[in-house]
Scaffold this active site. Structure first.
Site, PDB file in Angstrom:
ATOM      1  CG  ASP A  51      -0.179  -0.090   2.533  1.00  0.00           C
ATOM      2  OD1 ASP A  51       0.848  -0.793   2.602  1.00  0.00           O
ATOM      3  OD2 ASP A  51      -0.624   0.539   3.521  1.00  0.00           O
ATOM      4  CE  LYS A 163      -1.383   0.686   6.583  1.00  0.00           C
ATOM      5  NZ  LYS A 163       0.049   0.768   6.235  1.00  0.00           N
ATOM      6  CD  GLU A 205       0.450   0.165  10.782  1.00  0.00           C
ATOM      7  OE1 GLU A 205       1.679   0.178  10.623  1.00  0.00           O
ATOM      8  OE2 GLU A 205      -0.360   0.209   9.836  1.00  0.00           O
ATOM      9  CD  GLU A 207       5.437   1.927  12.722  1.00  0.00           C
ATOM     10  OE1 GLU A 207       6.646   1.714  12.574  1.00  0.00           O
ATOM     11  OE2 GLU A 207       4.667   2.223  11.782  1.00  0.00           O
ATOM     12  CE  LYS A 247       1.490  -3.378   9.267  1.00  0.00           C
ATOM     13  NZ  LYS A 247       1.389  -3.122   7.813  1.00  0.00           N
ATOM     14  CB  SER A 318       0.736  -6.798   8.341  1.00  0.00           C
ATOM     15  OG  SER A 318       0.242  -5.889   7.363  1.00  0.00           O
ATOM     16  CE1 TYR A 380       1.740   3.682   4.669  1.00  0.00           C
ATOM     17  CE2 TYR A 380       3.268   3.740   6.507  1.00  0.00           C
ATOM     18  CZ  TYR A 380       2.112   3.266   5.944  1.00  0.00           C
ATOM     19  OH  TYR A 380       1.326   2.392   6.636  1.00  0.00           O
TER      20      TYR A 380
END
Length: 380
Positions: A51, A163, A205, A207, A247, A318, A380
């Site tokens: 992605d 996501k 997610e 992170e 995730k 993932s 990103y």
């Protein structure tokens, strides 16, 4: 609502859905959400994260001398999705919006290619991070505006999961701040609720970046705090946990730590943190690679699954960079290298499949497979 993904069986899910609905907000998609999440969390399988945004894939192409054009992006994604036997090791693929609507050279939509292979198509729905004012360089993810309409459109196009990435960091100045944790976790929860209302299984997610000098103990404490807040927020937003996937980052010492955590320490800290925060209703925990090299990410996943401990979830991968780095190096944008690149991708996917089962014996640690993929303050 539309028809479910053809590879997903709904047998046995109705009773679970009925029980789950008593504790969470039920939707017309409850059965399908549970079945989709279960299908992705299949033993020996994980997710290919393909992605990358237009800008990010350009950064991947630059070192191998490939121009960042729509056609080259399409060619590369076709290489990935047409890899023979990839479905033995990959159950889901996350796409960028452009990719969701692209087709193979023979005119077959990528979503159809994936469906035929038994791979569930997913979609990145966030719009990237922006600065969080009043903090020490912390960020929050944008994209809630218009998300309901976009999710409807993505479901109609064949996507069945989504996501959204929240980004937090550890620093000596006290990051992550309470504000950063609250903003990121609440937005992830709101996104999850919107996705489920439209038939998409949300990958949650939050992170925590591996940048910094912190120890594995500090990483564990911070990760536990963030995940505890995250599941509180998901409950408050009436999210059906059986129809979600997590995730997270693995619990590791910072990239600049004086003492690096061993694989055994990473495994023990990661599993203990999950035990203390993640409800057993969650079917799958699909770890991000977070800048680890391909081989390092596979070995870390294997250590987690080989650990003798209570692990009621499917613990898998993932991976984006940690599945594609060597593949890109083998491809170099040339059609004559296509089969060689696919062979490299398949080997990495197979290794991670074995790691999900705790049976990875190690592979080629030379070349691109051993090179760090870490990017400081990765966005990103």
């Amino acid at each position: 609502r539309g028809q479910g993904h053809p590879v997903i069986s709904r047998q046995g899910s109705s009773a679970m859905a009925a029980a789950a609905s008593t504790a969470a907000g039920a939707t017309d998609f409850t059965d399908e959400l549970i079945a989709t999440a279960k299908a992705i969390a299949t033993a020996g399988k994980g997710i290919l994260a393909a992605d990358e945004s237009t800008g990010t894939i350009g950064k991947r192409f630059a070192p191998i001398g490939v121009e960042n054009t729509e056609e080259n992006r399409r060619r590369y994604r076709e290489l990935l999705f047409t890899t023979a036997d990839l479905n033995k090791y990959v159950s889901g693929a996350i796409l960028f919006e452009e990719t969701l609507y692209q087709k193979a050279a023979d005119g077959t939509p990528f979503v159809e290619l994936l469906k035929t292979a038994g791979i569930v198509a997913g979609i990145k729905v966030d719009k990237g991070v922006v600065p969080l004012p009043g903090t020490d360089g912390e960020t929050v993810t944008q994209g809630i505006d218009g998300l309901n309409e976009r999710c409807k459109k993505y479901y109609e196009a064949g996507a069945r999961f989504a996501k959204w990435r929240g980004v937090l960091k550890i620093s000596a100045s006290g990051c992550p701040s309470e504000l950063s944790i609250a903003e990121n976790c609440n937005r992830l929860a709101r996104y999850a609720a919107i996705c489920q209302a439209n038939g998409l299984v949300p990958i949650v997610e939050p992170e925590i970046l591996m940048d910094g000098t912190h120890s594995v103990e500090v990483a564990a404490a911070v990760t536990q705090k963030v995940l505890a807040f995250q599941y509180k927020a998901l409950h408050e937003h009436h999210v059906l946990l059986e129809g979600t996937l997590l995730k997270p980052n693995m619990v590791r010492s910072g990239t600049e730590a004086a003492v690096a955590a061993t694989p055994a320490e990473i495994a023990a800290a990661t599993v203990r943190t999950l035990q203390n925060t993640v409800p057993v209703a969650v079917p799958g925990v699909m770890f991000l690679s977070g800048g680890m090299s391909e081989e390092e990410a596979t070995l870390a996943l294997n250590g987690i699954n080989a650990l003798d401990a209570k692990k009621p979830w499917h613990l898998s991968f993932s991976y984006g960079r940690a599945l594609q780095a060597s593949c890109l190096r083998a491809w170099l944008g040339k059609d004559e290298n296509r089969e060689a690149a696919q062979a490299v991708l398949l080997a990495r996917a197979k290794g991670n499949s074995e790691a999900n089962l705790g049976k990875y014996a190690g592979g080629d640690a030379s070349g691109a497979a051993s090179e760090s993929l870490h990017v400081k303050n990765y966005a990103y």
